[in-house]
Design an enzyme around this catalytic site. Structure first.
Site, PDB file in Angstrom:
ATOM      1  N   GLY A 223       0.469  -5.455   0.464  1.00 54.09           N
ATOM      2  CA  GLY A 223      -0.605  -5.639  -0.506  1.00 54.09           C
ATOM      3  C   GLY A 223      -0.171  -6.366  -1.756  1.00 54.09           C
ATOM      4  O   GLY A 223      -0.969  -7.061  -2.384  1.00 54.09           O
TER       5      GLY A 223
ATOM      6  N   GLU B   8      -0.484  -9.840  -0.854  1.00 52.78           N
ATOM      7  CA  GLU B   8      -1.900 -10.208  -0.766  1.00 52.78           C
ATOM      8  C   GLU B   8      -2.513 -10.418  -2.147  1.00 52.78           C
ATOM      9  O   GLU B   8      -3.385 -11.285  -2.322  1.00 52.78           O
ATOM     10  CB  GLU B   8      -2.658  -9.133   0.015  1.00 52.78           C
TER      11      GLU B   8
ATOM     12  N   GLU C  60       3.191  -5.641   7.570  1.00 52.36           N
ATOM     13  CA  GLU C  60       2.212  -4.761   8.214  1.00 52.36           C
ATOM     14  C   GLU C  60       2.434  -4.663   9.726  1.00 52.36           C
ATOM     15  O   GLU C  60       2.136  -3.636  10.335  1.00 52.36           O
ATOM     16  CB  GLU C  60       0.787  -5.260   7.921  1.00 52.36           C
TER      17      GLU C  60
ATOM     18  N   ALA D   7       0.828  -1.199   0.000  1.00 48.19           N
ATOM     19  CA  ALA D   7       0.000   0.000   0.000  1.00 48.19           C
ATOM     20  C   ALA D   7       0.867   1.256   0.000  1.00 48.19           C
ATOM     21  O   ALA D   7       1.996   1.262   0.483  1.00 48.19           O
ATOM     22  CB  ALA D   7      -0.922   0.002   1.216  1.00 48.19           C
TER      23      ALA D   7
END
Length: 263
Positions: free
Chosen positions: A114, A117, A137, A65
């Site tokens: 991300g 992910e 994270e 992100a």
């Protein structure tokens, strides 16, 4: 569509490129929205049979992100952060996971946060020997929010996932292959050809059958075996009245290549 995402279509395969190389292809809101728009276009284009995702530049698939943008949402409060960041990211990974055309990640560099992910959510993944993965994270004092706490344990097992989630330590493409996060590791120069070759091995089959398999597997993973078998039966039943199933059966009996109408 802005230039945050590039879309090229060739020979039935859509190549979607995250195009923020100066920011390590960080997932800002514009990039995520552009990716969703590209998927909308691909979904309705019958000529496109498979999707490859990769990152621009030589350093990153996606480093995760865009923290500066995300931090602004956090400063505006819980409701804004959940709406703008969490829901947007979860919608993206859910869309990739449930997409009825096969989505292959060609992981060309860093796949952190991300980016990892996305790799978890897509159907198949090939990693360059230069790829590097991480679930960092925890270093920001938060859990993953694009589905990583749910998909990673389902992919690699609870204890392996928790080690990665709780330490934030980066890991190699060989480790990603060992735990089942990627299907294959290749030299960097053949990454996209390898992804295209895998896509070609899939798109030679009925697109309706491919979509049915993806749907049955994706939905069934979150169900008990009895419910999953019902989904499997439903996906088969949906194919019975189509011309593709009859054509495949006839082609097998007649020992010839099938020809699909996609209906």
């Amino acid at each position: 569509m802005s230039d945050a995402v590039l879309l090229e279509i060739d020979d039935g395969i859509a190549l979607v490129t995250f195009n923020r190389p100066d920011k390590l292809n960080a997932l800002n809101y514009d990039l995520i929205d552009c990716l969703m728009a590209a998927l909308d276009r691909i979904e309705t284009d019958a000529a496109v049979r498979a999707v490859i995702l990769t990152g621009a530049g030589e350093r990153a698939f996606s480093a995760g992100a865009d923290i500066h943008e995300f931090a602004g949402s956090v400063r505006r409060g819980r409701d804004t952060a959940v709406r703008d960041f969490v829901r947007r990211g979860q919608a993206m990974t859910a869309r990739l996971e449930a997409f009825r055309k096969p989505v292959i990640a060609a992981v060309n560099g860093l796949a952190f946060g991300g980016g990892c992910e996305i790799t978890e959510a897509v159907h198949l993944a090939i990693a360059s020997e230069r790829a590097r993965f991480a679930k960092p994270e925890i270093d920001l004092g938060m859990p993953p929010t694009f589905g990583g706490t749910q998909r990673l344990p389902r992919l690699v097992g609870r204890k392996r996932a928790l080690e990665l989630l709780l330490t934030g330590d980066p890991f190699s493409p060989q480790r990603a292959l060992e735990i089942g996060l990627v299907n294959r590791v290749v030299t960097h120069d053949v990454l996209l050809p390898a992804a295209r070759e895998l896509a070609a091995r899939i798109v030679r089959h009925s697109p309706l059958a491919v979509g049915g398999i993806i749907t049955a597997v994706t939905r069934g993973l979150n169900m008990g075996i009895g419910e999953g078998l019902q989904v499997e039966s439903e996906q088969f039943a949906a194919l019975v009245p189509t011309s593709d199933l009859g054509e495949d059966i006839n082609a097998w009996i007649e020992r010839r290549p099938p020809s699909y109408s996609g209906r």
